[in-house]
Design a protein around this motif. Sequence first.
Motif, mmCIF file in Angstrom:
data_model
loop_
_atom_site.group_PDB
_atom_site.id
_atom_site.type_symbol
_atom_site.label_atom_id
_atom_site.label_comp_id
_atom_site.label_asym_id
_atom_site.label_seq_id
_atom_site.Cartn_x
_atom_site.Cartn_y
_atom_site.Cartn_z
ATOM 1 N N ALA A 1 41.072 42.829 29.185
ATOM 2 C CA ALA A 1 40.194 43.218 30.287
ATOM 3 C C ALA A 1 39.987 44.722 30.353
ATOM 4 N N ALA A 2 40.936 45.480 29.831
ATOM 5 C CA ALA A 2 40.853 46.943 29.922
ATOM 6 C C ALA A 2 39.561 47.482 29.321
ATOM 7 N N ALA A 3 39.031 46.796 28.310
ATOM 8 C CA ALA A 3 37.818 47.270 27.645
ATOM 9 C C ALA A 3 36.585 47.139 28.533
ATOM 10 N N TYR A 4 36.683 46.330 29.587
ATOM 11 C CA TYR A 4 35.515 46.067 30.434
ATOM 12 C C TYR A 4 35.667 46.585 31.861
ATOM 13 N N ALA A 5 36.802 47.164 32.193
ATOM 14 C CA ALA A 5 37.095 47.512 33.588
ATOM 15 C C ALA A 5 36.075 48.472 34.186
ATOM 16 N N ASP A 6 35.529 49.380 33.394
ATOM 17 C CA ASP A 6 34.593 50.363 33.935
ATOM 18 C C ASP A 6 33.169 49.821 34.033
ATOM 19 N N GLN A 7 32.969 48.547 33.654
ATOM 20 C CA GLN A 7 31.630 47.957 33.690
ATOM 21 C C GLN A 7 31.443 46.991 34.862
ATOM 22 N N VAL A 8 32.481 46.808 35.679
ATOM 23 C CA VAL A 8 32.424 45.843 36.773
ATOM 24 C C VAL A 8 31.676 46.444 37.954
ATOM 25 N N ASN A 9 30.693 45.703 38.475
ATOM 26 C CA ASN A 9 29.877 46.187 39.584
ATOM 27 C C ASN A 9 30.484 45.800 40.928
ATOM 28 N N GLY A 10 30.325 46.681 41.901
ATOM 29 C CA GLY A 10 30.652 46.353 43.278
ATOM 30 C C GLY A 10 32.100 46.514 43.662
ATOM 31 N N VAL A 11 32.952 47.010 42.753
ATOM 32 C CA VAL A 11 34.367 47.142 43.071
ATOM 33 C C VAL A 11 34.979 48.232 42.196
ATOM 34 N N SER A 12 35.953 48.930 42.746
ATOM 35 C CA SER A 12 36.631 50.005 42.021
ATOM 36 C C SER A 12 37.936 49.474 41.445
ATOM 37 N N ILE A 13 38.024 49.412 40.112
ATOM 38 C CA ILE A 13 39.178 48.817 39.439
ATOM 39 C C ILE A 13 39.859 49.855 38.561
ATOM 40 N N GLU A 14 41.198 49.865 38.595
ATOM 41 C CA GLU A 14 41.953 50.774 37.731
ATOM 42 C C GLU A 14 43.196 50.061 37.202
ATOM 43 N N PRO A 15 43.687 50.450 36.014
ATOM 44 C CA PRO A 15 44.900 49.835 35.466
ATOM 45 C C PRO A 15 46.110 50.113 36.354
ATOM 46 N N ALA A 16 47.057 49.136 36.380
ATOM 47 C CA ALA A 16 48.270 49.306 37.196
ATOM 48 C C ALA A 16 49.506 48.820 36.442
ATOM 49 N N GLY A 17 49.488 48.943 35.116
ATOM 50 C CA GLY A 17 50.666 48.594 34.322
ATOM 51 C C GLY A 17 50.647 47.164 33.822
ATOM 52 N N ASP A 18 51.808 46.693 33.402
ATOM 53 C CA ASP A 18 51.953 45.352 32.853
ATOM 54 C C ASP A 18 52.274 44.346 33.953
ATOM 55 N N GLY A 19 51.678 43.176 33.863
ATOM 56 C CA GLY A 19 52.042 42.067 34.717
ATOM 57 C C GLY A 19 53.066 41.191 34.010
ATOM 58 N N PRO A 20 53.494 40.097 34.624
ATOM 59 C CA PRO A 20 54.474 39.210 33.995
ATOM 60 C C PRO A 20 53.844 38.339 32.911
ATOM 61 N N ASP A 21 54.671 37.830 32.004
ATOM 62 C CA ASP A 21 54.282 36.797 31.034
ATOM 63 C C ASP A 21 53.082 37.178 30.189
ATOM 64 N N GLY A 22 52.956 38.454 29.845
ATOM 65 C CA GLY A 22 51.887 38.877 28.948
ATOM 66 C C GLY A 22 50.595 39.281 29.623
ATOM 67 N N PHE A 23 50.510 39.180 30.952
ATOM 68 C CA PHE A 23 49.307 39.590 31.666
ATOM 69 C C PHE A 23 49.287 41.112 31.836
ATOM 70 N N ALA A 24 48.101 41.650 32.097
ATOM 71 C CA ALA A 24 47.941 43.059 32.462
ATOM 72 C C ALA A 24 47.615 43.128 33.952
ATOM 73 N N ARG A 25 48.064 44.190 34.605
ATOM 74 C CA ARG A 25 47.889 44.318 36.057
ATOM 75 C C ARG A 25 46.853 45.404 36.361
ATOM 76 N N PHE A 26 46.012 45.103 37.352
ATOM 77 C CA PHE A 26 44.985 46.051 37.776
ATOM 78 C C PHE A 26 45.036 46.203 39.298
ATOM 79 N N ARG A 27 44.482 47.332 39.748
ATOM 80 C CA ARG A 27 44.462 47.664 41.177
ATOM 81 C C ARG A 27 43.012 47.803 41.649
ATOM 82 N N ILE A 28 42.753 47.291 42.849
ATOM 83 C CA ILE A 28 41.456 47.473 43.500
ATOM 84 C C ILE A 28 41.693 48.198 44.816
ATOM 85 N N LYS A 29 40.982 49.275 45.016
ATOM 86 C CA LYS A 29 41.044 49.991 46.286
ATOM 87 C C LYS A 29 39.941 49.468 47.198
ATOM 88 N N LEU A 30 40.355 48.931 48.327
ATOM 89 C CA LEU A 30 39.393 48.331 49.251
ATOM 90 C C LEU A 30 38.809 49.353 50.209
#
Length: 654
Positions: free
Chosen positions: A625-654
């Motif tokens: 998902a990191a390759a597409y994070a800056d292309q998402v419309n309508g929301v501010s998304i940034e990386p937030a480290g590793d998630g469990p079980d191989g997932f990646a974690r992201f943060r949204i500022k509301l």
Amino acid sequence: MTAKFSRRGFLATSASAGFIALHPFSARAAAGQAHLRIMETTDLHVHVFPYDYYGDRPNDTVGLARTASIVNEIRAEATNSLLIDNGDFLQGNPMGDYIAYERGMKEGDMHPIIQAMNAVGFDASTLGNHEFNYGLDFLMKSLAGAEFPVVSANVALEKGADPTKDKTLVPPYVIVEKEVTTGNGETHTIKVGLIGFVPPQIMNWDRRHLEGNVQARDIIETAKAFVPQMKEAGADIIVALSHSGIGEAEAFDGMENASVPLAAIDGIDAILTGHHHRVFPSKAYDGVAGVDTAKGTIHGKPAAMGGFWGSHLGLIDLMLERDGNEWRVVGHTAEARPISKRNEDRSITALVESDNAVLASVQKEHDETLAYVRRAVGKTDAPLHSYFALVADDPSVQIVSIAQLWYVSQMLKGTEQEGLPILSAAAPFKAGGRGGPEYYTDVPAGDVAIKNVSDLYLYPNTVRAVRVTGADVKGWLERSAGIFNQIEPGKPDQVLLNPEFPSYNFDVIDGVEYQIDLSQPSRFSPKGDLVNPEASRIVNLTFQGQPIADDQEFIIATNNYRASGGGKFPGAMGDTVVFEAPDTNRDVIVRYIVEQGTISPSADANWTFAPLDGASVLFDTGPKAAAYADQVNGVSIEPAGDGPDGFARFRIKL
């Protein structure tokens, strides 16, 4: 309803693995005692090869051929064994669709999953809900090639005064006469009763195939009627093949996930479960009433759930003791053996190799499926991915909605519905969750093949249109918004998604604009029950720039599952359908792409989160998902480290 089988396990060695340690029950069995191992696959969904047809690449985490390779070794650990499948074998990947829609099933044809199961040597199976997706004729022609009995007690061609008087679609149960060896080397025959159950919701989920042809009974009602009959017929022990998840402890009529109250029924000695696409025993069911995950029991009885797509082999070991002319269970263990493991660096290591005989049994169909899924039908000038489909308007969902809208608009011309505004509802099917961090749609710009359309839309649903009110539209969206946890304003890094809410119930409705206020509680529970009637997460709901009135009328293009009550959405309970298409949603998407030639998918951000000052949320998605994070419309998304079980974690500022 009695079948005779005798499959002898190896006692101490295996050609592929050398010395095999016996299970303690086999090693310690005394005179008059016998160890019986019950092995289970469940939710295979036509996964024979370790191959991801949607991604067109090998996949070490799936495949009956991999599971089969450990069957002989696991048999070798036990003096006596049975191999059972717990349903959902006939549908679920492009090989299944290729057979159903391209090759077809004539009298005498063999279905590849049945060929593979015959090659492995199953002793019995039951029906899952997805066995009905292609219709009864296709199902029965497929089952005709099985060299093992297939049972299901709660699906009736004709209902009688009670379940035991029903004319069932397939035999309700079978009593397998199993020759077992006791601790002192003597052989005896033990009668093992196997009875199957499927969620009665099949009558909603596949209404077009089943209505007027079969009827489904409640699981618990059916079990209570048949178990005494099985005992009278001579069953020494009874194993329930429950294609039903591990859910609530208290039974209620028509419950979908009934394995817990099923285990409480007197006379049932062990439970094979499925449908949930999870593993049991595992911590996934910690805290569930009646369930002991450490001991692998439900109401004190051994239970197993062997994952999905061949990912695990569920095992129940029973120590049986002869008491006069009867056998009783005096000890038990349960576990689930995986075919792969995930490493700390997120890579996958295969724990077993494929069984060559099983691969060979379906090689021809595998090759034909590859050719089937690689056909190009058009082009896309932008990538189609679902990495952010649960947190923002998404191109992979958008293209499904657009195709449905295009199709239904044509179909309603000249009908009394013409002129009503048409909306379109669609949900992401591949969005991580139980499928893991690789389980996402990811179609690069360029050619779009059938495999890509299957990737966009996993299920062989058919198009439906429902006529609803503005109040229904809002209620529909309130139901979808239940996927989100309630978020506290001003608080950072709160968990956004409720893991109990499946992504396929997160409908986005195109044609309207709205925001989701996460500070409000959800109106509905994850299963669709009304829990907060006054809650209102959906705000600023408009159509063509104007607020939607409660009595305003709309058409919503959707699928047969949703329109028939699947997911319990307001306005979609089976009584609002105004159009039933003969075409599948996938076929409609293919036709749309073919007509357009080149599609230009772009999310229009018709829905967003309402601002919450000072709050931020965390969600997990695939690492790509990191390759597409800056292309998402309508929301501010940034990386937030590793998630469990191989997932990646992201943060949204509301």
